[in-house]
Design an enzyme around this catalytic site. Structure first.
Site: not given
Ligand SMILES: Cc1cc2nc3c(=O)[nH]c(=O)nc-3n(C[C@H](O)[C@H](O)[C@H](O)COP(=O)(O)O)c2cc1C
Length: 218
Positions: A9, A188-191
């Site tokens: 997700k 977002p972007s796993r950040l």
């Protein structure tokens, strides 16, 4: 094919940074807990409690937060349960809230102690009668012969105790006095945003509360 491998997700609802986070982690926790309550999430007050026995093995289960103030976070349980026995051996514990609809996780670590008998009495007597009888009828975490045996124990205690059962001594509250909070907001972007509060000074509920605030890598 492993369907789990492709299940992921992306998170984009909100952010948390060093400027917007409250200076006091209790206040920040209260803000997020209130937002979870207002969002009418299913069981927003459910938290995973992890404890450790004398052999070092961890054990986790869900309990409900029933109180929150500057002294700590309160839940109620059976003092003779597995968790109760582990806490007697080792008061260190962690609490975990996961609010997926808000893309948030809160981790809280600290020391547990029993709340006063008066505090446990007050909460016990606020519970529905069935719950109060249940506290007598269930030897929590002990094997029970059958569902029928449990129902029979419930009926027996109901007949014996009447409409105003006292609080059993083996049932009451614990308060976790935190020395670490971590607030996780999915990004977002796993950040992801992770803001940690670490208490400076000695452990324990009467310790001075100065908090070191840091951002952690996702
Ligand atoms: C949503 C939910 C809420 C729960 N709330 C409590 C609670 O407040 N107190 C409690 O003792 N057990 C609660 N339980 C049951 C515990 O997860 C657990 O089964 C029980 O306390 C025995 O744990 P133990 O054997 O590790 O002591 C809850 C379970 C769920 C799924």
């Amino acid at each position: 094919m492993n369907p789990l491998a492709d299940l992921r997700k992306d998170y984009s609802q909100a952010s948390l940074d060093e400027l917007s986070v409250r200076k006091d982690p209790f206040q920040q926790f209260e803000v997020w807990l209130n937002e979870a309550l207002e969002a009418q999430l299913p069981e927003p007050n459910a938290m995973v409690l992890s404890t450790v026995g004398s052999d070092g093995s961890p054990s986790s289960r869900v309990v409900l937060i029933k109180g929150l103030n500057l002294q700590g976070i309160v839940f109620y349980t059976n003092y003779q349960s597995v968790k109760g026995q582990q806490i007697a051996q080792n008061p260190r514990a962690s609490l975990l809230f996961f609010w997926p609809e808000l893309e948030r996780q809160v981790r809280i670590e600290g020391l547990l102690e029993k709340v006063s008998p008066e505090e446990s009495d007050a909460y016990f007597h606020s519970r529905p009668l069935e719950s109060r009888i249940g506290a007598w009828a269930s030897s929590q975490s002990q094997p029970v012969d059958s569902r029928e045996a449990l129902a029979q124990a419930f009926d027996d205690f109901r007949n014996k105790l009447g409409s105003e059962p006292p609080r059993p001594e083996h049932w009451g509250g614990y308060r976790l006095s935190p020395h670490r909070f971590e607030f996780w907001q999915g990004r977002p972007s796993r950040l992801h945003d992770r803001i940690e509060f670490q208490r400076e000074g000695a452990e324990g509920s009467d310790a001075q509360k100065h908090w070191q605030v840091r951002r952690l890598s996702p």
